[in-house]
Design a protein around this motif. Structure first.
Motif, PDB file in Angstrom:
ATOM      1  N   LEU A  34       0.820  -1.206   0.000  1.00 25.97           N
ATOM      2  CA  LEU A  34       0.000   0.000   0.000  1.00 25.97           C
ATOM      3  C   LEU A  34       0.858   1.262   0.000  1.00 25.97           C
ATOM      4  CD1 LEU A  34      -2.700  -1.201   2.548  1.00 25.97           C
ATOM      5  CD2 LEU A  34      -3.007  -0.850   0.091  1.00 25.97           C
ATOM      6  N   LEU A  35       2.009   1.210   0.675  1.00 28.82           N
ATOM      7  CA  LEU A  35       2.901   2.371   0.666  1.00 28.82           C
ATOM      8  C   LEU A  35       3.463   2.600  -0.732  1.00 28.82           C
ATOM      9  CD1 LEU A  35       4.393   4.595   2.223  1.00 28.82           C
ATOM     10  CD2 LEU A  35       6.202   2.922   2.708  1.00 28.82           C
ATOM     11  N   ALA A  36       3.808   1.519  -1.429  1.00 29.22           N
ATOM     12  CA  ALA A  36       4.318   1.665  -2.798  1.00 29.22           C
ATOM     13  C   ALA A  36       3.263   2.295  -3.701  1.00 29.22           C
ATOM     14  CB  ALA A  36       4.743   0.297  -3.333  1.00 29.22           C
ATOM     15  N   LEU A  37       2.015   1.859  -3.584  1.00 27.65           N
ATOM     16  CA  LEU A  37       0.947   2.439  -4.389  1.00 27.65           C
ATOM     17  C   LEU A  37       0.712   3.906  -4.026  1.00 27.65           C
ATOM     18  CD1 LEU A  37      -1.598  -0.542  -4.324  1.00 27.65           C
ATOM     19  CD2 LEU A  37      -0.095   0.138  -6.201  1.00 27.65           C
ATOM     20  N   ASP A  38       0.790   4.208  -2.747  1.00 29.54           N
ATOM     21  CA  ASP A  38       0.584   5.590  -2.302  1.00 29.54           C
ATOM     22  C   ASP A  38       1.697   6.501  -2.805  1.00 29.54           C
ATOM     23  OD1 ASP A  38      -0.930   7.525  -0.792  1.00 29.54           O
ATOM     24  OD2 ASP A  38       0.691   7.496   0.670  1.00 29.54           O
ATOM     25  N   LEU A  40       3.419   6.118  -5.493  1.00 27.62           N
ATOM     26  CA  LEU A  40       3.238   6.345  -6.929  1.00 27.62           C
ATOM     27  C   LEU A  40       2.312   7.529  -7.189  1.00 27.62           C
ATOM     28  CD1 LEU A  40       2.879   2.697  -8.305  1.00 27.62           C
ATOM     29  CD2 LEU A  40       4.796   4.271  -8.652  1.00 27.62           C
ATOM     30  N   ALA A  41       1.311   7.709  -6.314  1.00 30.93           N
ATOM     31  CA  ALA A  41       0.361   8.804  -6.487  1.00 30.93           C
ATOM     32  C   ALA A  41       0.876  10.126  -5.942  1.00 30.93           C
ATOM     33  CB  ALA A  41      -0.967   8.444  -5.810  1.00 30.93           C
ATOM     34  N   ALA A  42       1.684  10.076  -4.880  1.00 37.02           N
ATOM     35  CA  ALA A  42       2.079  11.307  -4.195  1.00 37.02           C
ATOM     36  C   ALA A  42       3.444  11.841  -4.607  1.00 37.02           C
ATOM     37  CB  ALA A  42       2.063  11.086  -2.675  1.00 37.02           C
ATOM     38  N   THR A  43       4.310  10.994  -5.179  1.00 38.90           N
ATOM     39  CA  THR A  43       5.676  11.433  -5.482  1.00 38.90           C
ATOM     40  C   THR A  43       5.691  12.613  -6.449  1.00 38.90           C
ATOM     41  OG1 THR A  43       6.537   9.203  -5.111  1.00 38.90           O
ATOM     42  CG2 THR A  43       7.899  10.698  -6.404  1.00 38.90           C
ATOM     43  N   GLY A  44       4.817  12.594  -7.432  1.00 35.47           N
ATOM     44  CA  GLY A  44       4.790  13.696  -8.399  1.00 35.47           C
ATOM     45  C   GLY A  44       4.477  15.025  -7.741  1.00 35.47           C
ATOM     46  N   GLU A  45       3.527  15.050  -6.830  1.00 40.74           N
ATOM     47  CA  GLU A  45       3.186  16.289  -6.134  1.00 40.74           C
ATOM     48  C   GLU A  45       4.323  16.761  -5.238  1.00 40.74           C
ATOM     49  OE1 GLU A  45      -0.566  16.207  -4.161  1.00 40.74           O
ATOM     50  OE2 GLU A  45      -1.450  14.844  -5.609  1.00 40.74           O
ATOM     51  N   ILE A  46       4.998  15.806  -4.583  1.00 40.35           N
ATOM     52  CA  ILE A  46       6.098  16.190  -3.686  1.00 40.35           C
ATOM     53  C   ILE A  46       7.259  16.774  -4.483  1.00 40.35           C
ATOM     54  CG2 ILE A  46       7.794  15.320  -2.037  1.00 40.35           C
ATOM     55  CD1 ILE A  46       5.752  13.187  -1.245  1.00 40.35           C
ATOM     56  N   LEU A  58      11.146  10.303   1.530  1.00 42.87           N
ATOM     57  CA  LEU A  58      11.316   9.454   2.711  1.00 42.87           C
ATOM     58  C   LEU A  58      10.543  10.015   3.903  1.00 42.87           C
ATOM     59  CD1 LEU A  58      15.118   8.571   2.433  1.00 42.87           C
ATOM     60  CD2 LEU A  58      13.139   7.143   1.836  1.00 42.87           C
ATOM     61  N   THR A  59      10.500  11.341   4.031  1.00 39.43           N
ATOM     62  CA  THR A  59       9.723  11.950   5.113  1.00 39.43           C
ATOM     63  C   THR A  59       8.248  11.627   4.961  1.00 39.43           C
ATOM     64  OG1 THR A  59      11.309  13.769   5.347  1.00 39.43           O
ATOM     65  CG2 THR A  59       9.091  14.121   6.216  1.00 39.43           C
ATOM     66  N   TYR A  60       7.758  11.731   3.733  1.00 38.63           N
ATOM     67  CA  TYR A  60       6.356  11.397   3.477  1.00 38.63           C
ATOM     68  C   TYR A  60       6.078   9.931   3.828  1.00 38.63           C
ATOM     69  CZ  TYR A  60       1.994  10.607   0.957  1.00 38.63           C
ATOM     70  OH  TYR A  60       0.704  10.264   0.639  1.00 38.63           O
ATOM     71  N   ALA A  61       6.992   9.053   3.430  1.00 35.08           N
ATOM     72  CA  ALA A  61       6.809   7.632   3.731  1.00 35.08           C
ATOM     73  C   ALA A  61       6.797   7.388   5.239  1.00 35.08           C
ATOM     74  CB  ALA A  61       7.910   6.810   3.063  1.00 35.08           C
ATOM     75  N   PRO A  66       2.906   5.014   9.794  1.00 33.18           N
ATOM     76  CA  PRO A  66       2.061   4.850  10.992  1.00 33.18           C
ATOM     77  C   PRO A  66       0.574   4.837  10.675  1.00 33.18           C
ATOM     78  CG  PRO A  66       3.808   6.445  11.404  1.00 33.18           C
ATOM     79  CD  PRO A  66       3.831   6.158   9.943  1.00 33.18           C
ATOM     80  N   GLN A  67       0.126   5.667   9.726  1.00 37.31           N
ATOM     81  CA  GLN A  67      -1.286   5.670   9.357  1.00 37.31           C
ATOM     82  C   GLN A  67      -1.706   4.340   8.758  1.00 37.31           C
ATOM     83  OE1 GLN A  67      -1.556   9.053   6.707  1.00 37.31           O
ATOM     84  NE2 GLN A  67      -1.938  10.474   8.392  1.00 37.31           N
ATOM     85  N   LEU A  68      -0.867   3.791   7.887  1.00 36.84           N
ATOM     86  CA  LEU A  68      -1.190   2.506   7.264  1.00 36.84           C
ATOM     87  C   LEU A  68      -1.198   1.381   8.291  1.00 36.84           C
ATOM     88  CD1 LEU A  68       0.923   2.814   3.982  1.00 36.84           C
ATOM     89  CD2 LEU A  68      -1.556   3.034   4.215  1.00 36.84           C
ATOM     90  N   ILE A  69      -0.258   1.399   9.215  1.00 41.57           N
ATOM     91  CA  ILE A  69      -0.230   0.376  10.262  1.00 41.57           C
ATOM     92  C   ILE A  69      -1.502   0.437  11.098  1.00 41.57           C
ATOM     93  CG2 ILE A  69       0.915  -0.337  12.386  1.00 41.57           C
ATOM     94  CD1 ILE A  69       3.559   0.452  11.125  1.00 41.57           C
TER      95      ILE A  69
END
Length: 365
Positions: A34-38, A40-46, A58-61, A66-69
């Motif tokens: 799920l982090l990998a999929l997330d 993919l969607a957020a890296t462009g904006e960052i 890495l900060t975003y990840a 913690p939210q995903l856990i």
């Protein structure tokens, strides 16, 4: 007949260790996918923000993990329950335990104990880690992944209610009785809900009670005429304390701070259904892990060679996912005021607790 709730110490540790290892394995797998999929969607904006690079990704990840856990830990417990019980059934270990005189509840007892520990750890993790990650990530997203500005005390696009009437402002500065509103518009509404009068002013300050509009211009909707009103006091029941409570995010507050915030909202006469429902769900949410061994227990019993093991596993998975669907729906209804907050948070838990216990007793005991 064995009266102890738990089997032997050796068997309890064996089952609990097997269960916990599978919980961790499933959780790691879900979080990584799920982090990998997330990302993919957020890296462009960052990376679209000048100066951002690998460090910000890495900060975003680190903030999303913690939210995903927190969100998918109960799902991990459900899947780990099914994997553990199906494995025990296929290897005839459940048959051996029942032949030794253990009841279905005693077979499940080590799993329930491990799930209870997971629930306690989940609650502590949510309060100490997830709330801080929520606050930081929301602030960063509000800044569009740029530098997070310091809190200047200035708020924009303020929307306040005074009974049926509405008070809006382009910006707000200060706190308490020193609050100053700029670009103010006051809408007075008739009993039927229609706007009967509109008052605009460049500035408003607290008049104790009410808010004094300076250089106000009044527009009467009924006659479609404008007139100068000079200084005008409006919204007498709207206090500075109510305004100070406008920007509260219940997901970013720890359990005990949220309790105090709810009390402050109630003292100010504000609606607290959403926060009260989330406050109760802070307790019932982590306890959902305790339900999963009970809902998935249908996969543990019945002969594996009968050909019904796969069907039993599907039934257990369906019961678990049905709980999550109903729990989310009830929480949404509680937030909107459709259900009492206590009922919205605890009714799904108690309903599926009784359902799981009924299925277990009627089929195996």
């Amino acid at each position: 007949m064995q009266l102890d709730f738990f089997p032997s110490r050796t068997l309890t540790l064996y089952l609990a260790k097997m269960f916990v290892v599978r919980i961790l394995a499933v959780l790691v797998m879900l979080v990584l996918v799920l982090l990998a999929l997330d990302l993919l969607a957020a890296t462009g904006e960052i990376l679209a923000v000048e100066g951002n690079g690998q460090g910000e990704i890495l900060t975003y990840a680190s903030l999303r993990i913690p939210q995903l856990i927190s969100r998918f830990l109960p799902y991990s417990v459900l899947l780990a329950t099914l994997i553990t019980l199906v494995t025990l059934n296929q290897n005839s270990e459940v048959v051996a335990m029942k032949a030794a005189g253990l009841s279905a509840h005693q077979v499940l007892a080590p799993l329930l104990l491990a799930a209870a520990v997971v629930s306690v750890v989940s609650f502590a993790f949510n309060e100490r880690v997830v709330t801080r990650a929520n606050a930081t990530l929301k602030a960063w997203e509000a800044a569009e992944f740029g530098p997070i500005p310091r809190d200047s005390g200035v708020r924009s696009n303020v929307y306040l209610t005074d009974g049926d009437d509405i008070l809006t402002a382009i910006s707000l500065t200060g706190a308490g009785e020193l609050i100053e509103l700029s670009g103010v518009t006051y809408y007075r509404r008739a009993p039927g809900g229609m706007i009967s009068e509109q008052v605009r002013a460049p500035r408003a300050v607290y008049a104790g009670p009410g808010w004094r509009l300076e250089e106000a211009q009044r527009f009467d909707v009924g006659t479609a005429q404008s007139s100068a009103a000079g200084e005008l006091v409006v919204a007498p029941s709207l206090s500075p304390a109510q305004i100070d409570l406008q920007s509260v995010d219940p997901d970013a507050l720890p359990f005990w701070e949220l309790s105090g915030t709810i009390d402050a909202f109630e003292a100010a006469g504000r609606r607290t259904s959403e926060m009260r429902a989330k406050w109760w769900h802070r307790l019932s949410g982590p306890l959902s892990a305790l339900l999963m061994p009970l809902l998935g227990s249908v996969a543990a019993f019945g002969l594996a060679r009968s050909g019904q093991l796969f069907v039993r596993a599907v039934i257990g998975m369906a019961l678990g996912f049905a709980y999550f669907v109903i729990d989310n729906a009830a929480l949404a209804m509680g937030s909107f005021g459709g259900y009492p907050p206590l009922l919205a948070a605890w009714a799904p838990f108690l309903l599926f607790l009784l359902l799981g216990e009924t299925v277990l007793v009627r089929t195996e005991e």
